[in-house]
Motif scaffolding. Structure first.
Motif: not given
Length: 126
Positions: A1-3, A24, A32, A97, A100, A113-116
């Motif tokens: 999980q990337v925050q 991050a 990334y 954003a 993966d 994009y799945n990390y925001w």
């Protein structure tokens, strides 16, 4: 999980500058590719600029080309967006954003994009 966490927004006059940072909380952004998005009031989120892992492939939307610069700070482990010659139409929330499976050839597509991050507000007064 990337925050992801954005910072650096604020109020600036027409023609002014701001520098946004994306960091991050869990993993270093050095690993990334990252894209910055802009969401103007009442409008859909749009891609602004993207940078690859090595930092040698940069892309910009036509709206910001020549005014914004994306770059990596590998010491701070951030991806920064230097915004110059700001215009009122640049007002909105800016998000960073990543994904993966980064959409290198379709970097403008929001849905890939799945990390925001939570976004940072930029307001440009005329």
């Amino acid at each position: 999980q990337v925050q992801l966490v954005e910072s650096g927004g604020g109020l600036v006059q027409f023609g002014g500058s701001l520098r946004l940072s994306c960091s991050a909380s869990v993993l270093a952004l050095n690993y990334y590719s990252v894209t910055w998005f802009h969401q103007a009031p009442g409008r859909e989120r749009e891609a602004v600029s993207t940078i690859n892992i090595r930092g040698d492939t940069l892309r910009y939307s036509d709206a910001v080309k020549g005014r914004f610069t994306i770059a990596r700070d590998k010491v701070k482990k951030t991806v920064d967006l230097q915004m110059d010659s700001l215009k009122p139409e640049d007002t909105g929330i800016y998000y960073c954003a990543t994904a993966d499976l980064f959409p290198t050839t379709q970097w403008t597509r929001v849905d890939l994009y799945n990390y925001w991050g939570q976004g940072t507000q930029v307001t440009v007064s005329s």
